[in-house]
Design a protein around this motif. Structure first.
Motif, short mmCIF file in Angstrom:
data_model
loop_
_atom_site.label_atom_id
_atom_site.label_comp_id
_atom_site.label_asym_id
_atom_site.label_seq_id
_atom_site.Cartn_x
_atom_site.Cartn_y
_atom_site.Cartn_z
N UNK A 1 0.85 -1.19 0.00
CA UNK A 1 0.00 0.00 0.00
C UNK A 1 0.89 1.24 0.00
N UNK A 2 0.56 2.17 -0.86
CA UNK A 2 1.37 3.38 -0.97
C UNK A 2 1.23 4.24 0.27
N UNK A 3 2.20 5.15 0.41
CA UNK A 3 2.24 5.98 1.61
C UNK A 3 1.05 6.93 1.67
N UNK A 4 0.62 7.46 0.53
CA UNK A 4 -0.50 8.42 0.57
C UNK A 4 -1.82 7.75 0.90
N UNK A 5 -1.99 6.44 0.52
CA UNK A 5 -3.18 5.70 0.90
C UNK A 5 -3.20 5.42 2.40
N UNK A 6 -2.00 5.10 2.96
CA UNK A 6 -1.92 4.87 4.40
C UNK A 6 -2.24 6.15 5.16
N UNK A 7 -1.74 7.29 4.64
CA UNK A 7 -2.01 8.56 5.31
C UNK A 7 -3.49 8.92 5.24
N UNK A 8 -4.12 8.65 4.09
CA UNK A 8 -5.54 8.95 3.95
C UNK A 8 -6.38 8.07 4.88
N UNK A 9 -5.98 6.79 5.03
CA UNK A 9 -6.71 5.90 5.90
C UNK A 9 -6.52 6.26 7.36
N UNK A 10 -5.32 6.75 7.71
CA UNK A 10 -5.05 7.13 9.10
C UNK A 10 -5.84 8.38 9.48
N UNK A 11 -6.04 9.28 8.51
CA UNK A 11 -6.78 10.51 8.80
C UNK A 11 -8.29 10.35 8.64
N UNK A 12 -8.74 9.16 8.24
CA UNK A 12 -10.17 8.95 8.02
C UNK A 12 -10.92 8.95 9.36
N UNK A 13 -12.04 9.65 9.38
CA UNK A 13 -12.82 9.77 10.60
C UNK A 13 -13.67 8.52 10.81
N UNK A 14 -13.69 8.03 12.04
CA UNK A 14 -14.49 6.86 12.39
C UNK A 14 -15.89 7.31 12.77
N UNK A 15 -16.88 6.86 12.03
CA UNK A 15 -18.27 7.22 12.30
C UNK A 15 -18.89 6.15 13.19
#
Length: 252
Positions: A1-15
Motif C-alpha cells: 500500500x502506498x504511503x499516501x493511501x496509508x495517510x488517507x486511511x489514518x486521517x479517516x474519521x471513524x463514524x
C-alpha cells in the motif's frame, strides 16, 4: 500500500452510531445496525425454512390424497357427488377474461352516477312518504284530545302523510292547478314506474360490477403473494367475492 493511501486511511474519521439518549433510556437499548442485521437474517432464514417445509409437505406422498375424497359423500351406503355452487356467472367470466380492472371500475362509476341522477330527478318522494314521521309536538295538559294536527301545520288533512311538498292552506288558495286529464296522469305514472324499474336494474348492475372488481383485485393480490400463501376463510359465490386471510409480512 502506498504511503499516501496509508495517510488517507489514518486521517479517516471513524463514524459511530449514537447511543440511546438519557431521556429515552426507559425505552431500552437503542437498536444498532448489527442488531437489525441479525434480526433480519433470522427472519429471512425462518421464512425460507417455512417455504421449504411447505414444499416438502406438498410433494410428500402425492398418491395419498385425491380430490374425490372431499368432493363426494356416502349416504345410505351410496356415493353422492357434492354439488358446488358456481363462483362465477357467465357475464362475470366474460368481463374478467376480456376486460381489465380499470374498465370495470369506469363502468361501475358510470352506473353509480346514473343512479344518483335518476334518484335526484324523482326525489324518491314515494319512498320517503312510506316511512312514518317521528316529529313530536308538545301540548299543554288536557289538550291531547282536542289537538288538531292539520290546524297546527296549517295544511289540508289529506296532506298530513307527506314529508315533502306539503303546502299551507294559504298557499293552496293562491295555487292555480292546471287541468290534467286522466290520460296524462296515467302517462306520467307509467313513466315514473319505468324510471323506478331502470333504477332497480342499474343498482343490480352496479352490485355485479362491484363483485367483479373485488374478484379481479383479489386475484391480483393472490399473484403478488410469494413466500406464504393466504388462507381462504370464505368461498366466493356469484354475488360475493371470496375472503382470504393474508399473513403479516414484515417490510424491509
Amino acid at each position: 500500500m502506498s504511503s499516501w493511501k496509508k495517510a488517507a486511511k489514518a486521517n479517516q474519521k471513524t463514524h459511530r452510531e449514537r447511543h440511546q439518549p438519557a431521556t429515552r433510556k426507559h425505552l431500552g437499548l437503542l437498536e444498532k445496525k448489527k442488531d437489525y442485521k441479525k434480526r433480519a437474517d433470522d427472519y429471512h432464514e425462518k421464512g425460507e425454512t417455512l417455504k421449504l417445509l411447505r414444499k416438502r409437505t406438498l410433494d410428500k406422498n402425492p398418491d395419498e390424497f385425491y380430490f374425490h375424497m372431499i368432493n363426494s359423500r356416502v349416504k345410505d351406503g351410496v356415493h353422492h357427488e357434492v354439488e358446488k355452487e358456481d363462483e362465477f356467472t357467465s357475464e362475470q367470466i366474460k368481463l374478467m377474461q376480456t376486460q381489465d380492472i380499470k374498465y370495470i371500475n369506469m363502468k361501475r362509476t358510470i352506473e353509480s352516477r346514473r343512479i344518483n341522477r335518476l334518484q335526484s330527478q324523482l326525489h324518491m318522494t314515494e319512498i320517503a312518504d312510506s316511512t312514518p314521521n317521528t316529529h313530536v309536538f308538545f301540548v299543554d295538559e288536557g289538550e291531547e284530545k282536542t289537538f288538531d294536527l292539520a290546524k297546527r301545520l296549517d295544511t289540508h288533512p289529506s296532506l298530513l302523510g307527506r314529508k315533502s311538498n306539503r303546502p299551507r292552506l294559504s298557499d293552496l288558495d293562491k295555487l292555480a292547478l292546471p287541468e290534467i286529464d286522466e290520460q296524462t296522469v296515467q302517462t306520467m305514472k307509467k313513466k315514473r314506474e319505468q324510471t323506478y324499474k331502470e333504477i332497480t336494474k342499474r343498482i343490480e348492475r352496479e352490485k355485479e360490477l362491484t363483485v367483479i372488481q373485488q374478484k379481479m383485485e383479489l386475484k391480483r393480490h393472490l399473484q403478488d403473494a410469494k413466500v406464504l400463501k393466504p388462507k381462504k376463510v370464505k368461498r366466493g359465490t356469484k354475488v360475493s367475492a371470496p375472503v382470504y386471510e393474508f399473513p403479516y409480512v414484515r417490510k424491509k
